[in-house]
Design a protein around this motif. Structure first.
Motif, short mmCIF file in Angstrom:
data_model
loop_
_atom_site.label_atom_id
_atom_site.label_comp_id
_atom_site.label_asym_id
_atom_site.label_seq_id
_atom_site.Cartn_x
_atom_site.Cartn_y
_atom_site.Cartn_z
N MET A 259 0.86 -1.39 0.02
CA MET A 259 0.16 0.20 0.10
C MET A 259 0.94 1.34 -0.02
SD MET A 259 -2.85 -1.22 2.74
CE MET A 259 -4.30 -0.98 2.16
N VAL A 260 2.16 1.19 0.41
CA VAL A 260 3.10 2.67 0.45
C VAL A 260 4.26 2.20 0.13
CG1 VAL A 260 4.00 4.20 2.21
CG2 VAL A 260 1.76 3.27 2.73
N LYS A 261 5.10 1.31 0.46
CA LYS A 261 6.53 1.34 0.14
C LYS A 261 6.67 1.07 -1.26
CE LYS A 261 8.43 -0.09 4.62
NZ LYS A 261 9.05 -1.14 5.28
N ASP A 262 5.82 0.14 -1.87
CA ASP A 262 6.20 -0.17 -3.47
C ASP A 262 4.61 0.01 -4.08
OD1 ASP A 262 8.51 -1.50 -3.08
OD2 ASP A 262 7.49 -3.44 -2.44
N PHE A 263 4.15 1.40 -3.62
CA PHE A 263 2.90 1.85 -4.13
C PHE A 263 2.80 2.21 -5.96
CE2 PHE A 263 0.16 5.39 -5.41
CZ PHE A 263 -1.11 4.90 -4.98
N ASP A 264 4.08 2.38 -6.27
CA ASP A 264 4.28 2.49 -7.56
C ASP A 264 3.90 1.20 -8.66
OD1 ASP A 264 6.60 1.73 -6.86
OD2 ASP A 264 7.67 2.33 -8.64
N HIS A 265 3.97 0.19 -7.80
CA HIS A 265 3.52 -1.15 -8.58
C HIS A 265 1.80 -1.38 -8.25
CE1 HIS A 265 7.60 -2.80 -9.35
NE2 HIS A 265 8.01 -2.05 -8.45
N PHE A 266 1.17 -0.57 -7.70
CA PHE A 266 0.29 -0.95 -7.08
C PHE A 266 -0.96 0.18 -7.33
CE2 PHE A 266 2.75 -4.23 -5.39
CZ PHE A 266 2.31 -5.27 -5.74
N ASN B 279 -3.37 1.09 -8.91
CA ASN B 279 -4.82 0.99 -9.36
C ASN B 279 -5.51 0.10 -8.40
OD1 ASN B 279 -4.18 2.48 -11.54
ND2 ASN B 279 -4.07 0.94 -13.16
N ARG B 280 -6.83 0.08 -8.82
CA ARG B 280 -7.63 -0.72 -7.55
C ARG B 280 -8.07 -1.88 -8.38
NH1 ARG B 280 -10.55 3.10 -4.68
NH2 ARG B 280 -9.17 3.12 -2.76
N GLN B 281 -8.52 -1.79 -9.76
CA GLN B 281 -8.74 -2.99 -10.58
C GLN B 281 -7.98 -3.16 -11.72
OE1 GLN B 281 -11.36 -0.48 -10.35
NE2 GLN B 281 -12.80 -1.22 -8.86
N GLY B 282 -7.64 -4.15 -12.54
CA GLY B 282 -7.48 -4.50 -13.59
C GLY B 282 -7.71 -3.55 -14.87
N GLU B 283 -6.82 -3.23 -15.71
CA GLU B 283 -6.95 -2.56 -16.63
C GLU B 283 -8.22 -2.69 -17.67
OE1 GLU B 283 -3.55 -1.11 -19.14
OE2 GLU B 283 -2.70 -0.30 -17.09
N ASP C 240 1.86 8.64 5.45
CA ASP C 240 1.75 7.46 4.36
C ASP C 240 1.13 7.85 3.13
OD1 ASP C 240 3.54 6.31 5.96
OD2 ASP C 240 2.31 4.70 6.47
N SER C 241 0.03 8.69 3.28
CA SER C 241 -0.96 8.80 2.27
C SER C 241 -0.43 10.16 1.15
CB SER C 241 -2.18 9.51 2.72
OG SER C 241 -2.20 10.79 3.44
N LYS C 242 0.85 10.59 1.58
CA LYS C 242 1.20 11.66 0.74
C LYS C 242 1.47 11.17 -0.81
CE LYS C 242 2.05 15.40 3.15
NZ LYS C 242 2.69 15.34 4.37
N LEU C 243 0.98 11.79 -1.70
CA LEU C 243 1.21 11.60 -3.23
C LEU C 243 1.81 12.74 -3.79
CD1 LEU C 243 -0.01 9.69 -5.55
CD2 LEU C 243 -1.88 11.26 -5.84
N ASN C 244 3.12 12.38 -4.25
CA ASN C 244 3.89 13.53 -4.80
C ASN C 244 3.79 13.58 -6.39
OD1 ASN C 244 5.42 14.36 -2.64
ND2 ASN C 244 6.58 12.52 -2.64
N GLY D 13 -2.02 4.39 2.90
CA GLY D 13 -1.31 4.85 1.80
C GLY D 13 -1.99 6.16 1.02
N PRO D 14 -1.17 6.41 -0.01
CA PRO D 14 -1.95 7.32 -0.84
C PRO D 14 -3.28 7.03 -1.81
CG PRO D 14 0.33 6.73 -1.95
CD PRO D 14 -0.21 5.67 -0.75
N ARG D 15 -3.52 5.84 -1.49
CA ARG D 15 -4.93 5.54 -2.15
C ARG D 15 -6.17 5.46 -1.02
NH1 ARG D 15 -6.48 3.98 -8.06
NH2 ARG D 15 -8.46 4.78 -7.68
N ASN D 16 -5.82 5.75 0.24
CA ASN D 16 -6.53 5.40 1.42
C ASN D 16 -7.98 6.21 1.41
OD1 ASN D 16 -5.96 8.13 1.85
ND2 ASN D 16 -4.93 7.90 3.79
N CYS D 17 -8.74 6.17 2.01
CA CYS D 17 -10.13 6.83 2.20
C CYS D 17 -9.82 8.48 2.18
CB CYS D 17 -10.89 6.57 3.44
SG CYS D 17 -12.48 7.33 3.42
N ILE D 18 -10.13 9.20 1.24
CA ILE D 18 -10.02 10.47 1.30
C ILE D 18 -10.95 11.27 2.19
CG2 ILE D 18 -11.54 11.04 -0.60
CD1 ILE D 18 -9.37 13.03 -1.87
N GLY D 19 -12.24 10.49 2.58
CA GLY D 19 -13.38 11.06 3.22
C GLY D 19 -13.04 10.82 4.70
N MET D 20 -12.06 10.20 5.13
CA MET D 20 -12.22 9.70 6.44
C MET D 20 -12.19 10.89 7.59
SD MET D 20 -8.94 8.11 8.83
CE MET D 20 -8.06 9.64 9.11
#
Ligand code: HEM
Length: 477
Positions: free
Chosen positions: A40-47, A49-53, A252-256, A418-425
């Motif tokens: 969810m964070v360390k290797d986020f650039d590999h993950f 998306n939430r679903q397959g393309e 952990d949710s920071k998205l640069n 991580g960067p794809r966590n709940c934005i509305g928490m």
């Protein structure tokens, strides 16, 4: 699905991860907080998306109704998702929510009045229905700029359309299935039939358009989510700085990601207002309902929370008034109670990421290839007795500062990470806390013979929702 995920995790003895096949496609299921953090964070650039393309492309369709749904933050992919997420993140910060609290207070008054009527009647009532109205009206006023008045009018058009978003008729299911059949999508396009629901989507599109046009014409500003969404798209929103006080969750949710060339387009605006409804309505209503159910079942916990609320209320000037943002955030036990609800019953029992770049699972030689899905088994992590002893027991003390510090930070995944966590928490917690504060200050939840001892999960639902009615009574304090 959620119960199955929990049973699998328990049955397999909480392995770090395991695999299975869904419709012939290999899937990895993670039950280990450290591996969840890696994905969810360390290797986020590999993950990212939430679903397959391929899955997302099928649902894209050609109709403008489908374009609105395809532009929802929950299903957007790659750079498109990064642009939308980076644009709208500033509207959910503490400072912006402070400006919206007055709208939530208005809906809270309706909630308290309605609960008061239940107290007078002395009869049991259904908690999911009651908090569903509260959640619906809060979203209507904050994200659409309209009053849906669900408490006063069961058949309000906003409420009817919003409920229709969550209900699929046979015809709705047929159109979705048709999109997956070879040639089916072309046929739908040929007859100008969208895959998604045309009537409800157009209804919400017209509301947002109407709200924006009215504000431009009358030069009015409410500082609600509609105004903030427009500001964010025009790049006219102030960014708050945290003065070094940010939590691990925020870090952990920071998205640069820098968004080039922002512009206001109606589709993105409507899609974002709709995602607030889709992602925020049931999740918040259910969290409040289940919390109230547990409070009725465990009077000692309710009493402790009542004492905390009354201590705060005694410092408030106006007896009928509401706590301000800082007051409501200063109630640790209320926060602990809500977190324990989401631990024992996380709204999303499985959190999914799709592999976007080939990957080797750390510490193994097992490869994941582009398109493989990884499911974080939140149900299993939250039920692991090595992490949460006696996991079936409802015990808010698990969320004291000290208890949390002793656990892995990814042992609680009620809002993802991580960067794809709940934005509305923050919005969800603020809303739930204000609503429960106002009700508990005046009324006591009481279990009756109709209150179930234990609820089971609806197997057909995507969210882990109780199958049984949650019936309780309220009494005056
Ligand atoms: C108690 C209420 C809520 C719960 C338990 C909840 C939980 C979650 C969870 C578990 C996720 C997935 C996170 C991940 O994949 O790591 C999520 C995503 C999301 N939530 Fe919430 N949520 C709640 C309320 C809300 C509200 C009120 C809003 C809007 C104001 C909202 C907007 C979203 C959006 C837009 C996403 C997708 C984020 C993205 O893909 O970038 N949620 N939520």
């Amino acid at each position: 699905m959620n119960q199955l995920a929990k049973d699998q995790g328990i049955g397999l003895g909480f392995p770090k991860f395991y695999g299975n096949y869904i419709f012939g496609a290999p899937n990895m299921i993670v039950c280990d907080p450290e591996l969840a953090k890696q994905i969810m964070v360390k290797d986020f650039d590999h993950f990212v998306n939430r679903q397959g393309e391929d899955f997302v492309k099928i649902l894209e369709g050609g109709h403008f109704v489908d374009t609105i749904w395809a532009n929802q933050m929950t299903s957007l992919q790659g750079d498109k998702w990064k642009n939308t997420r980076a644009t709208f993140t500033p509207i959910f910060t503490a400072g912006k929510l402070k400006g919206m609290i007055k709208f939530i207070h208005e809906v809270t008054n309706d909630l308290v009045k309605s609960v008061g009527e239940e107290a007078k009647s002395g009869r049991s009532f259904e908690l999911k229905e009651k908090f569903g109205k509260f959640s619906m009206d809060t979203i209507a006023t904050c994200a659409f700029g309209v009053k849906s008045n669900s408490f006063q009018d069961e058949s309000s058009t906003f409420a009817m359309n919003a409920r229709a978003v969550f209900r699929n008729s046979r015809a709705d299911i047929c159109r979705i299935l048709m999109a997956f059949v070879p040639g089916g999508k072309g046929l739908l396009n040929m007859f100008d039939i969208p895959i998604n629901k045309k009537h409800v989507t157009t209804f919400f599109y017209d509301i947002i358009k109407g709200t924006i046009e009215h504000r431009i014409k009358t030069k009015t500003r409410r500082n609600d989510l509609v105004d903030l969404m427009i500001d964010a798209m025009k790049d006219e929103i102030s960014i708050e700085h945290d003065n070094g006080m940010e939590s691990q969750y925020d870090r952990d949710s920071k998205l640069n990601h820098k968004v080039a060339d922002k512009e206001v387009d109606e589709i993105t605006l409507v899609a974002t207002a709709l995602v607030i409804l889709v992602a925020g309505y049931d999740t918040t209503a259910q969290t409040m309902a289940i919390t109230s159910y547990f409070l009725a079942r465990y009077p000692d916990i309710q009493e402790k929370l009542y004492q905390e609320i009354m201590e705060c209320a005694s410092g408030m000037e106006d007896e009928s008034g509401h706590p301000d943002y800082n007051m409501i955030q200063s109630l640790p036990y209320l926060d602990m109670v809500l977190h324990e609800t989401l631990r024992i019953n996380p709204a999303l029992g499985l959190i999914t990421r799709a592999c976007t770049k080939d990957y080797i699972i750390p510490g193994t030689d097992i490869p994941l290839t582009k398109g493989n899905e990884v499911h974080i088994n939140v149900m299993a992590i939250h039920s692991n007795p090595d992490i949460y002893p006696d996991p079936e027991k409802y015990d808010p003390e698990r969320f004291t500062k000290e208890a949390k510090a002793e656990r892995h930070p990814y042992a609680f995944l009620g809002f993802g990470q991580g960067p794809r966590n709940c934005i509305g928490m923050r919005f969800a917690l603020l809303e739930a806390k204000l609503g429960l504060f106002a009700v508990l200050r005046k009324y006591k939840f009481v279990a009756t013979p109709e209150t179930v001892d234990k609820f089971t999960l609806d197997p057909s639902g995507f969210l882990s929702a109780p199958r049984e009615a949650l019936l309780v009574k309220v009494e005056d304090r």
